[in-house]
Design a protein around this motif. Sequence first.
Motif, mmCIF file in Angstrom:
data_model
loop_
_atom_site.group_PDB
_atom_site.id
_atom_site.type_symbol
_atom_site.label_atom_id
_atom_site.label_comp_id
_atom_site.label_asym_id
_atom_site.label_seq_id
_atom_site.Cartn_x
_atom_site.Cartn_y
_atom_site.Cartn_z
ATOM 1 N N TYR A 68 0.836 -1.199 0.000
ATOM 2 C CA TYR A 68 0.000 0.000 0.000
ATOM 3 C C TYR A 68 0.877 1.257 0.000
ATOM 4 C CZ TYR A 68 -2.724 3.909 1.666
ATOM 5 O OH TYR A 68 -3.289 5.155 1.790
ATOM 6 N N GLN A 69 1.931 1.254 0.794
ATOM 7 C CA GLN A 69 2.803 2.427 0.870
ATOM 8 C C GLN A 69 3.458 2.711 -0.482
ATOM 9 O OE1 GLN A 69 5.321 1.286 4.138
ATOM 10 N NE2 GLN A 69 4.042 2.336 5.649
ATOM 11 N N ARG A 70 3.821 1.641 -1.182
ATOM 12 C CA ARG A 70 4.425 1.841 -2.503
ATOM 13 C C ARG A 70 3.400 2.422 -3.464
ATOM 14 N NH1 ARG A 70 5.690 -2.465 -7.193
ATOM 15 N NH2 ARG A 70 6.402 -0.930 -8.717
ATOM 16 N N TRP A 71 2.169 1.871 -3.484
ATOM 17 C CA TRP A 71 1.128 2.383 -4.387
ATOM 18 C C TRP A 71 0.798 3.833 -4.050
ATOM 19 C CZ3 TRP A 71 -3.925 4.100 -3.507
ATOM 20 C CH2 TRP A 71 -4.706 4.293 -4.658
ATOM 21 N N LEU A 113 -0.314 7.781 -6.197
ATOM 22 C CA LEU A 113 -1.047 8.962 -5.744
ATOM 23 C C LEU A 113 -0.173 10.204 -5.630
ATOM 24 C CD1 LEU A 113 -3.388 7.491 -2.974
ATOM 25 C CD2 LEU A 113 -3.988 8.148 -5.303
ATOM 26 N N LEU A 114 1.049 10.049 -5.115
ATOM 27 C CA LEU A 114 1.879 11.220 -4.843
ATOM 28 C C LEU A 114 3.041 11.382 -5.814
ATOM 29 C CD1 LEU A 114 2.125 11.137 -0.941
ATOM 30 C CD2 LEU A 114 0.684 12.595 -2.366
ATOM 31 N N GLY A 115 3.409 10.306 -6.531
ATOM 32 C CA GLY A 115 4.577 10.372 -7.403
ATOM 33 C C GLY A 115 4.449 11.410 -8.486
ATOM 34 N N VAL A 116 5.541 12.034 -8.805
ATOM 35 C CA VAL A 116 5.552 13.073 -9.837
ATOM 36 C C VAL A 116 5.937 12.427 -11.163
ATOM 37 C CG1 VAL A 116 6.600 15.220 -10.620
ATOM 38 C CG2 VAL A 116 6.180 14.837 -8.177
ATOM 39 N N ASN A 157 -6.183 13.056 -2.287
ATOM 40 C CA ASN A 157 -6.359 11.647 -2.612
ATOM 41 C C ASN A 157 -5.588 10.744 -1.656
ATOM 42 O OD1 ASN A 157 -7.795 12.676 -4.740
ATOM 43 N ND2 ASN A 157 -6.222 12.266 -6.282
ATOM 44 N N ALA A 158 -4.389 11.152 -1.285
ATOM 45 C CA ALA A 158 -3.593 10.352 -0.352
ATOM 46 C C ALA A 158 -4.238 10.330 1.027
ATOM 47 C CB ALA A 158 -2.170 10.905 -0.270
ATOM 48 N N GLU A 197 -0.894 9.774 13.015
ATOM 49 C CA GLU A 197 -0.284 10.166 11.752
ATOM 50 C C GLU A 197 -1.321 10.320 10.648
ATOM 51 O OE1 GLU A 197 2.814 7.457 10.772
ATOM 52 O OE2 GLU A 197 4.119 8.078 12.418
ATOM 53 N N VAL A 198 -2.272 9.391 10.581
ATOM 54 C CA VAL A 198 -3.313 9.481 9.553
ATOM 55 C C VAL A 198 -4.182 10.711 9.782
ATOM 56 C CG1 VAL A 198 -5.336 8.351 8.553
ATOM 57 C CG2 VAL A 198 -3.317 7.000 9.176
ATOM 58 N N LEU A 199 -4.547 10.941 11.028
ATOM 59 C CA LEU A 199 -5.359 12.114 11.341
ATOM 60 C C LEU A 199 -4.612 13.400 10.987
ATOM 61 C CD1 LEU A 199 -7.964 13.245 12.484
ATOM 62 C CD2 LEU A 199 -6.951 13.138 14.770
ATOM 63 N N ALA A 200 -3.312 13.415 11.211
ATOM 64 C CA ALA A 200 -2.519 14.598 10.873
ATOM 65 C C ALA A 200 -2.519 14.843 9.364
ATOM 66 C CB ALA A 200 -1.082 14.420 11.379
ATOM 67 N N THR A 201 -2.496 13.751 8.578
ATOM 68 C CA THR A 201 -2.543 13.886 7.116
ATOM 69 C C THR A 201 -3.861 14.495 6.670
ATOM 70 O OG1 THR A 201 -1.091 11.962 6.849
ATOM 71 C CG2 THR A 201 -2.393 12.620 4.942
#
Length: 434
Positions: A108-111, A116-119, A133-134, A192-196
């Motif tokens: 999941y972290q790789r996807w 979602l975030l890769g440029v 989206n992330a 961490e998720v809530l912070a995102t």
Amino acid sequence: MNYASDVAAYFGYLGDQRDGLSWLDVRRGDVTAYFQWRRTDATVIRRGAIQRGVSASTIVRNRAALMSLYGYAADHDAVSSNPVPTGNINVTRGQVLADVNWLTRRAYQRWRSEALLGVGAARAESMVMRDRNAAYADLLYSSGMRRSEAAGLLLVEVPTAQITSRLFKGRVPGALSKNSPERGRIFYLGREVLATINEYVSQMRVLDEAAGLASGVYEEVPNALIVQRVSRRNGLATKVTVDDTESGETVQFNLDELDWSHRARTFGLDSEGRRRPLALWLGQHGRPLQPTSWNDVFSEASDRMAASSRVSHGSLQIDDDDSIYVHPHMLRHSFALHVFALSAMMSLRQQDRVSQAGLRSLIEEGNIWLRVQNLLGHKNLQVTRDHYLAPVLALEWDWFLAATEQAPTQLDEALALIAQSDERVIDSPIGVGS
């Protein structure tokens, strides 16, 4: 005649929901997304009454119709292959079971990082949308919420109730919850998720909201609900007092009563008296994002990852594609597997010696399945076992014995053992930033 109406409904979906996508250009994920939309979100008339979604048996017939259509097209070289997935239908969702996959945490972290975030060179969406989206994907993966449950949350429902130094409690409202329409259910998020999510709300969401304010779209909503007060119990929002602009009355709503149609027209007023949307997730021009739009977000992200992750073999016309394809409900399945594995490992570490009888007691009497069921909000425990933790059912005892003997110290290692034994579980040795 039934098949003709099924194909007509499918073409209507491609025109209305997928911006006129040609039926000859669809991919397997597009067809699967159609089945999910048809099962839960399509508006149909049955016996003179309007209802949302169709029965699982209708999905089975829909798939047979499309299988025949694309089979004919493939035979006449109109398409290269039949994109309709095979496999049994999950009666609770209308999902094709063969297409259900589970992600380990590092997959999941790789996807998330690459899709979602890769440029990349062909990125049409802004960084605002990428961060949104992330944050949404993190919410699904970390809470086990359904797509529509997470998509319908209001700002006032973002968790604020802290129960430990690392854990916060929130609530899925009843109108969005499939199996608990009267009372909803509790969900939990890590810090961490809530912070995102909060970072998206305080930074990127502000830009989308500003676009909506500038265009005046919020003031154009004729039947807006203007929230004047939020009532909380034990830190959780439960009721709102609103001014109904359509009736001119001030009324109180239980949040369990507000479905997506209500939430999309719910606003607060700023110090200048301007409407500001309370829907958590905003799309283009600041409008609340439709739940079905998340299917497209995930599909487009996975396609981008596929386009950038293929490796050629020199002059050979062969590509290696190790990209990961993800749809929203897949993260709910992954959450279930994650919780089960974590709970089992914690219980195993408390035992000096593990026997098969002890393992059976641990699982069947230790309420690990029940714990997952409660977090997912299922009425039927068997649904949890059969549809969400199928990989564990297939290798239950072998995995636990191996986990005990090898004593994996990390959850990633334990989930990797499952991935090695079941091809439906997707693992990746590549972490974030790789």
